[in-house]
Scaffold this motif. Sequence first.
Motif, PDB file in Angstrom:
ATOM      1  N   LEU A  34      72.138  82.603 -33.093  1.00  0.00           N
ATOM      2  CA  LEU A  34      71.793  83.840 -33.520  1.00  0.00           C
ATOM      3  C   LEU A  34      71.220  84.864 -32.365  1.00  0.00           C
ATOM      4  N   GLY A  35      70.517  84.096 -31.549  1.00  0.00           N
ATOM      5  CA  GLY A  35      69.899  85.014 -30.342  1.00  0.00           C
ATOM      6  C   GLY A  35      71.071  85.296 -29.449  1.00  0.00           C
ATOM      7  N   ALA A  36      72.133  84.472 -29.139  1.00  0.00           N
ATOM      8  CA  ALA A  36      72.958  84.479 -28.364  1.00  0.00           C
ATOM      9  C   ALA A  36      73.751  85.766 -28.896  1.00  0.00           C
ATOM     10  N   PHE A  37      73.996  85.866 -30.191  1.00  0.00           N
ATOM     11  CA  PHE A  37      75.017  86.858 -30.800  1.00  0.00           C
ATOM     12  C   PHE A  37      74.403  88.251 -30.599  1.00  0.00           C
ATOM     13  N   ALA A  38      73.053  88.142 -30.706  1.00  0.00           N
ATOM     14  CA  ALA A  38      72.258  89.561 -30.418  1.00  0.00           C
ATOM     15  C   ALA A  38      72.242  90.110 -29.229  1.00  0.00           C
ATOM     16  N   GLU A  39      72.006  89.121 -28.120  1.00  0.00           N
ATOM     17  CA  GLU A  39      72.125  89.568 -26.636  1.00  0.00           C
ATOM     18  C   GLU A  39      73.695  89.981 -26.363  1.00  0.00           C
ATOM     19  N   LEU A  40      74.613  89.345 -26.921  1.00  0.00           N
ATOM     20  CA  LEU A  40      75.911  89.508 -26.654  1.00  0.00           C
ATOM     21  C   LEU A  40      76.418  90.995 -27.086  1.00  0.00           C
ATOM     22  N   LYS A  41      75.822  91.266 -28.301  1.00  0.00           N
ATOM     23  CA  LYS A  41      76.232  92.505 -28.808  1.00  0.00           C
ATOM     24  C   LYS A  41      75.643  93.387 -27.931  1.00  0.00           C
ATOM     25  N   LEU A  68      77.486  81.341 -47.589  1.00  0.00           N
ATOM     26  CA  LEU A  68      77.222  82.816 -47.666  1.00  0.00           C
ATOM     27  C   LEU A  68      75.911  83.030 -47.035  1.00  0.00           C
ATOM     28  N   PRO A  69      74.861  82.497 -47.014  1.00  0.00           N
ATOM     29  CA  PRO A  69      73.648  82.741 -46.229  1.00  0.00           C
ATOM     30  C   PRO A  69      73.986  82.687 -44.774  1.00  0.00           C
ATOM     31  N   GLN A  70      74.848  81.652 -43.987  1.00  0.00           N
ATOM     32  CA  GLN A  70      74.977  81.571 -42.870  1.00  0.00           C
ATOM     33  C   GLN A  70      75.927  82.754 -42.443  1.00  0.00           C
ATOM     34  N   ALA A  71      76.683  83.229 -43.131  1.00  0.00           N
ATOM     35  CA  ALA A  71      77.524  84.429 -42.993  1.00  0.00           C
ATOM     36  C   ALA A  71      76.616  85.813 -42.792  1.00  0.00           C
ATOM     37  N   ALA A  72      75.766  85.881 -43.667  1.00  0.00           N
ATOM     38  CA  ALA A  72      74.715  87.040 -43.633  1.00  0.00           C
ATOM     39  C   ALA A  72      74.103  87.017 -42.433  1.00  0.00           C
ATOM     40  N   ALA A  73      73.206  85.848 -42.126  1.00  0.00           N
ATOM     41  CA  ALA A  73      72.609  85.632 -40.920  1.00  0.00           C
ATOM     42  C   ALA A  73      73.292  85.888 -39.697  1.00  0.00           C
ATOM     43  N   VAL A  74      74.588  85.484 -39.365  1.00  0.00           N
ATOM     44  CA  VAL A  74      75.157  85.691 -38.250  1.00  0.00           C
ATOM     45  C   VAL A  74      75.617  87.201 -38.066  1.00  0.00           C
ATOM     46  N   ALA A  75      75.926  87.790 -39.108  1.00  0.00           N
ATOM     47  CA  ALA A  75      76.370  89.029 -39.275  1.00  0.00           C
ATOM     48  C   ALA A  75      75.226  89.996 -38.994  1.00  0.00           C
ATOM     49  N   GLN A  76      74.027  89.648 -39.352  1.00  0.00           N
ATOM     50  CA  GLN A  76      73.087  90.541 -38.957  1.00  0.00           C
ATOM     51  C   GLN A  76      72.578  90.465 -37.651  1.00  0.00           C
ATOM     52  N   ALA A  77      73.097  89.289 -37.059  1.00  0.00           N
ATOM     53  CA  ALA A  77      72.673  89.063 -35.457  1.00  0.00           C
ATOM     54  C   ALA A  77      73.514  89.806 -34.886  1.00  0.00           C
ATOM     55  N   GLY A  78      74.760  90.328 -35.373  1.00  0.00           N
ATOM     56  CA  GLY A  78      75.564  91.074 -34.175  1.00  0.00           C
ATOM     57  C   GLY A  78      76.878  90.558 -34.050  1.00  0.00           C
ATOM     58  N   VAL A  79      77.363  89.365 -34.786  1.00  0.00           N
ATOM     59  CA  VAL A  79      78.583  88.765 -34.610  1.00  0.00           C
ATOM     60  C   VAL A  79      79.928  89.722 -35.016  1.00  0.00           C
ATOM     61  N   THR A  80      80.840  89.679 -34.116  1.00  0.00           N
ATOM     62  CA  THR A  80      82.108  90.710 -34.420  1.00  0.00           C
ATOM     63  C   THR A  80      82.841  90.067 -35.712  1.00  0.00           C
ATOM     64  N   HIS A  81      83.296  88.554 -35.653  1.00  0.00           N
ATOM     65  CA  HIS A  81      83.980  87.988 -36.550  1.00  0.00           C
ATOM     66  C   HIS A  81      83.315  86.859 -37.121  1.00  0.00           C
ATOM     67  N   VAL A  82      83.118  86.792 -38.453  1.00  0.00           N
ATOM     68  CA  VAL A  82      82.786  85.654 -39.257  1.00  0.00           C
ATOM     69  C   VAL A  82      83.773  84.736 -39.478  1.00  0.00           C
ATOM     70  N   LEU A  83      83.698  83.326 -39.025  1.00  0.00           N
ATOM     71  CA  LEU A  83      84.943  82.471 -39.491  1.00  0.00           C
ATOM     72  C   LEU A  83      84.639  81.565 -40.498  1.00  0.00           C
ATOM     73  N   PRO A  84      84.925  81.751 -41.946  1.00  0.00           N
ATOM     74  CA  PRO A  84      84.910  80.897 -42.681  1.00  0.00           C
ATOM     75  C   PRO A  84      85.814  79.711 -42.528  1.00  0.00           C
ATOM     76  N   PHE A  85      85.367  78.429 -42.573  1.00  0.00           N
ATOM     77  CA  PHE A  85      86.125  77.393 -42.277  1.00  0.00           C
ATOM     78  C   PHE A  85      86.969  77.020 -43.840  1.00  0.00           C
ATOM     79  N   CYS A  86      88.243  76.954 -43.773  1.00  0.00           N
ATOM     80  CA  CYS A  86      88.826  76.844 -44.942  1.00  0.00           C
ATOM     81  C   CYS A  86      89.216  75.348 -45.416  1.00  0.00           C
ATOM     82  N   GLU A  87      90.092  74.894 -44.598  1.00  0.00           N
ATOM     83  CA  GLU A  87      90.729  73.401 -44.969  1.00  0.00           C
ATOM     84  C   GLU A  87      89.636  72.500 -45.245  1.00  0.00           C
ATOM     85  N   PRO A  88      88.488  72.271 -44.508  1.00  0.00           N
ATOM     86  CA  PRO A  88      87.320  71.274 -45.065  1.00  0.00           C
ATOM     87  C   PRO A  88      87.072  71.305 -46.623  1.00  0.00           C
TER      88      PRO A  88
END
Length: 255
Positions: A120-127, A141-161
């Motif tokens: 999370l800290g890395a995403f914020a600094e990289l943004k 969904l909570p993971q997606a919300a957290a990384v989005a708020q941190a500033g990630v460009t692309h959220v990657l839901p893992f599908c096949e698992p």
Amino acid sequence: MATQNGTSAKLTEPLFGTAENARMTGTGPAIWLAGDPEDLPEWLDAGAAGIVTNTVVLNQMVQKYGQITELTQRYLDITDKPVVIEIDGHSTQELLDVGEVFTKMSDQIVLKIPASTHALGAFAELKKAGVPTFCTTVFTLPQAAAVAQAGVTHVLPFCEPFNDVGGDPTKLIRDCQEMFDGWADRPFVTAALVRSVETAEAALADGADGIIVFWPVFRDMMQSHLTDEWNKTFLDEWNSMNDAGLMKDLPVQKH
């Protein structure tokens, strides 16, 4: 983290602006490719958005090509499109330090980091530095919300698992799209670990902004027996006109 010169200008649109802006410009869902750099040029030229790696693929490829930076350069040498390199580490600072090695190599480089608290800290600094980022291993969904708020460009839901345990592989994509609906600066929801045409179709139908596939899946996405039948019908008619000498002013190939 040093800002890379030209990153914002080169990679911001359409793949790294907001997902809403990308949709408004009509660019369509992005198809990202994974695999051996020797196999990818043909498919990159066929319209793929760029290259995405993960540490499993990277570990396989370095056995063939040597140091990870040398492998990265091989990817850069075959395209002027974005090259997403997955990095990992044990702290925010390690992620930033390792990431800087790659972002200094080229403005094409995008960093991909697994979901974790220190990411999370890395995403914020990289943004702040203007570096586009992908967040992988997103399963909730909570993971997606957290990384989005941190500033990630692309959220990657893992599908096949999810498929592997009898679940709905693209439900998280639907949930993310609903959660992000109305965000002015929402991240892209990009389906990861898509191993089949069926999962690719489900992800796109459920609103994914993009998918990440190995090139054989990209190739197979174009297959349909109905397409084959109608392509043969139309090509036969085309050849008939050529055989009748009615295409003398066209550079058609003999058959």
